[in-house]
Design an enzyme around this catalytic site. Structure first.
Site, PDB file in Angstrom:
ATOM      1  N   ARG A 233       0.849  -1.189   0.000  1.00 25.35           N
ATOM      2  CA  ARG A 233       0.000   0.000   0.000  1.00 25.35           C
ATOM      3  C   ARG A 233       0.886   1.240   0.000  1.00 25.35           C
ATOM      4  O   ARG A 233       1.896   1.306   0.700  1.00 25.35           O
ATOM      5  CB  ARG A 233      -0.926   0.020   1.227  1.00 25.35           C
ATOM      6  CG  ARG A 233      -2.062  -0.989   1.164  1.00 25.35           C
ATOM      7  CD  ARG A 233      -3.055  -0.663   0.055  1.00 25.35           C
ATOM      8  NE  ARG A 233      -4.204  -1.560   0.029  1.00 25.35           N
ATOM      9  CZ  ARG A 233      -4.258  -2.680  -0.676  1.00 25.35           C
ATOM     10  NH1 ARG A 233      -3.209  -3.055  -1.396  1.00 25.35           N
ATOM     11  NH2 ARG A 233      -5.356  -3.417  -0.670  1.00 25.35           N
ATOM     12  N   ASP A 257       4.793  -0.219  -6.842  1.00 26.81           N
ATOM     13  CA  ASP A 257       3.566  -0.585  -7.551  1.00 26.81           C
ATOM     14  C   ASP A 257       2.372   0.151  -6.953  1.00 26.81           C
ATOM     15  O   ASP A 257       1.262   0.036  -7.463  1.00 26.81           O
ATOM     16  CB  ASP A 257       3.334  -2.092  -7.465  1.00 26.81           C
ATOM     17  CG  ASP A 257       2.136  -2.538  -8.291  1.00 26.81           C
ATOM     18  OD1 ASP A 257       2.069  -2.175  -9.486  1.00 26.81           O
ATOM     19  OD2 ASP A 257       1.251  -3.231  -7.743  1.00 26.81           O
ATOM     20  N   GLU A 262      -2.668   7.557  -4.991  1.00 23.61           N
ATOM     21  CA  GLU A 262      -2.978   6.947  -6.288  1.00 23.61           C
ATOM     22  C   GLU A 262      -4.445   7.040  -6.672  1.00 23.61           C
ATOM     23  O   GLU A 262      -4.784   6.939  -7.857  1.00 23.61           O
ATOM     24  CB  GLU A 262      -2.534   5.487  -6.309  1.00 23.61           C
ATOM     25  CG  GLU A 262      -3.335   4.574  -5.408  1.00 23.61           C
ATOM     26  CD  GLU A 262      -2.799   3.143  -5.426  1.00 23.61           C
ATOM     27  OE1 GLU A 262      -3.600   2.231  -5.691  1.00 23.61           O
ATOM     28  OE2 GLU A 262      -1.602   2.935  -5.179  1.00 23.61           O
ATOM     29  N   HIS A 294      -0.301  -0.297  -9.640  1.00 19.70           N
ATOM     30  CA  HIS A 294      -1.020  -1.215  -8.754  1.00 19.70           C
ATOM     31  C   HIS A 294      -1.467  -2.475  -9.510  1.00 19.70           C
ATOM     32  O   HIS A 294      -2.633  -2.861  -9.467  1.00 19.70           O
ATOM     33  CB  HIS A 294      -2.232  -0.518  -8.134  1.00 19.70           C
ATOM     34  CG  HIS A 294      -2.625  -1.089  -6.807  1.00 19.70           C
ATOM     35  ND1 HIS A 294      -3.040  -0.321  -5.748  1.00 19.70           N
ATOM     36  CD2 HIS A 294      -2.669  -2.380  -6.353  1.00 19.70           C
ATOM     37  CE1 HIS A 294      -3.327  -1.096  -4.718  1.00 19.70           C
ATOM     38  NE2 HIS A 294      -3.113  -2.347  -5.063  1.00 19.70           N
TER      39      HIS A 294
END
Length: 332
Positions: A233, A257, A262, A294
């Site tokens: 996260r 990622d 985001e 993600h």
């Protein structure tokens, strides 16, 4: 039952439609659940949401007014959901408590190798028929030390990959994983791990206690030539502090990622729009940084398991059953 599924990716849609076929009627939409899009759920008793859905108190109130009583989130994390408001409104909330840990662990390792061996830069060069090796030198990870922060199912899978590559294993978690100990992992405190590890990979959930777990002090404790990977996260890392350290020329590579801001960016095409997030815009300019959107969980195996669990959650709701996937009300 009619179900509205928010934030459905093109690759995900046929999997969802096939899984629900013959059981419930599902309508898939690409838009993500936000305060602005919540009204389209009016009349749907059950909705399904993606990891980046906004399930704040205001959104939950809008959903409840529209007749929604059950929300099936297609992810493990639920830091985006105001569970107290959901309980007060009498909403049922379920998530997916488990899916393939290998999808995320393998992607985290891919990020580590990509930044270590300068794969993105090398690929961009060869597309321009530039075959020089200048600036592409990496390091053997064999014999070096990996620090795994969070040694649950995903952290364990990542540890197995690192062990297969001959790395020394350090771990940090609130409880030790016997499987990781058997693999040769030595559990240490976070400061020792950060100071010793050549590669640090994050595999803990985002909770109030883990928000900015890797903040300014933690980043400064790391080796100057360390590699940092986050496939869990975004809020685990203080991005402003990370940019500050990168500006000093620190870290061999950073693979992300996830990003703490985001929502409203990831999973969307923003290529023709100005990016107002100055921190992200600066972050992606560093040559040793690789940011992906993600996608660590995004394999046929993992998404298939997520969809199957979501169908089961809806079926359990209809039948009045509760499982470990139910957050509100909790399984008794």
């Amino acid at each position: 039952m009619d179900i509205l599924a928010f934030g459905v990716q093109a690759d995900e849609k046929p999997l969802i439609e096939r899984a629900f076929a013959g059981l419930h009627d599902v309508r898939c939409v690409e838009v993500f659940l936000t305060q602005d899009t919540a009204p389209i759920a009016a009349g749907y008793e059950t909705i399904s949401t993606s990891v980046n859905a906004n399930l704040s108190g205001r959104v939950l109130q809008t959903l409840a007014v529209g007749g929604t009583t059950m929300i099936a989130q297609r992810s493990t994390g639920f830091n985006n959901i105001d569970l107290e408001v959901a309980e007060r409104l009498g909403l049922t909330i379920a998530r997916v408590s488990f899916y393939s840990p290998y999808s995320v662990a393998e992607f985290a390792w891919t990020l580590a190798m990509a930044v270590n061996r300068r794969i993105v830069r090398a690929s961009a060069r060869t597309r321009d028929f530039d075959f020089r090796l200048d600036g592409l030198m990496g390091r053997d990870l064999h014999g070096r030390t990996v620090g795994v922060i969070g040694t649950g199912k995903i952290g364990e899978a990542f540890t197995r990959i690192a062990r297969g590559c001959g790395m020394n294993l350090l771990g940090w978690d609130i409880t030790e994983n016997p499987a990781c100990v058997e693999l040769g992992m030595r559990y240490v405190d976070k400061d020792e791990l950060l100071a010793s590890a050549d590669l640090v990979s994050l595999h803990v959930p985002l909770l109030p206690a883990t928000h900015h777990l890797i903040g300014r002090d933690a980043l400064r404790a790391m080796k100057d030539d360390a590699i940092l990977v986050n496939s869990s996260r975004g809020g685990l890392i203080d991005t402003e502090a990370l940019v500050g350290e990168l500006r000093k020329g620190r870290f061999t590579g950073v693979g992300l990622d996830v990003y703490e801001a985001e929502a409203g960016l990831f999973f969307l095409d923003k290529s023709l729009e100005p990016i107002e997030d100055d921190t992200l815009a600066r972050l992606v300019t560093f040559p040793q940084v690789l940011v992906t959107s993600h996608q660590a969980y995004y394999t046929e195996d993992a998404v298939g398991q997520i969809v199957a669990a979501t169908v089961q959650n809806v079926n359990d709701y209809v039948a009045g059953r509760r499982s470990e996937n139910f957050l509100v009300p909790k399984a008794g």
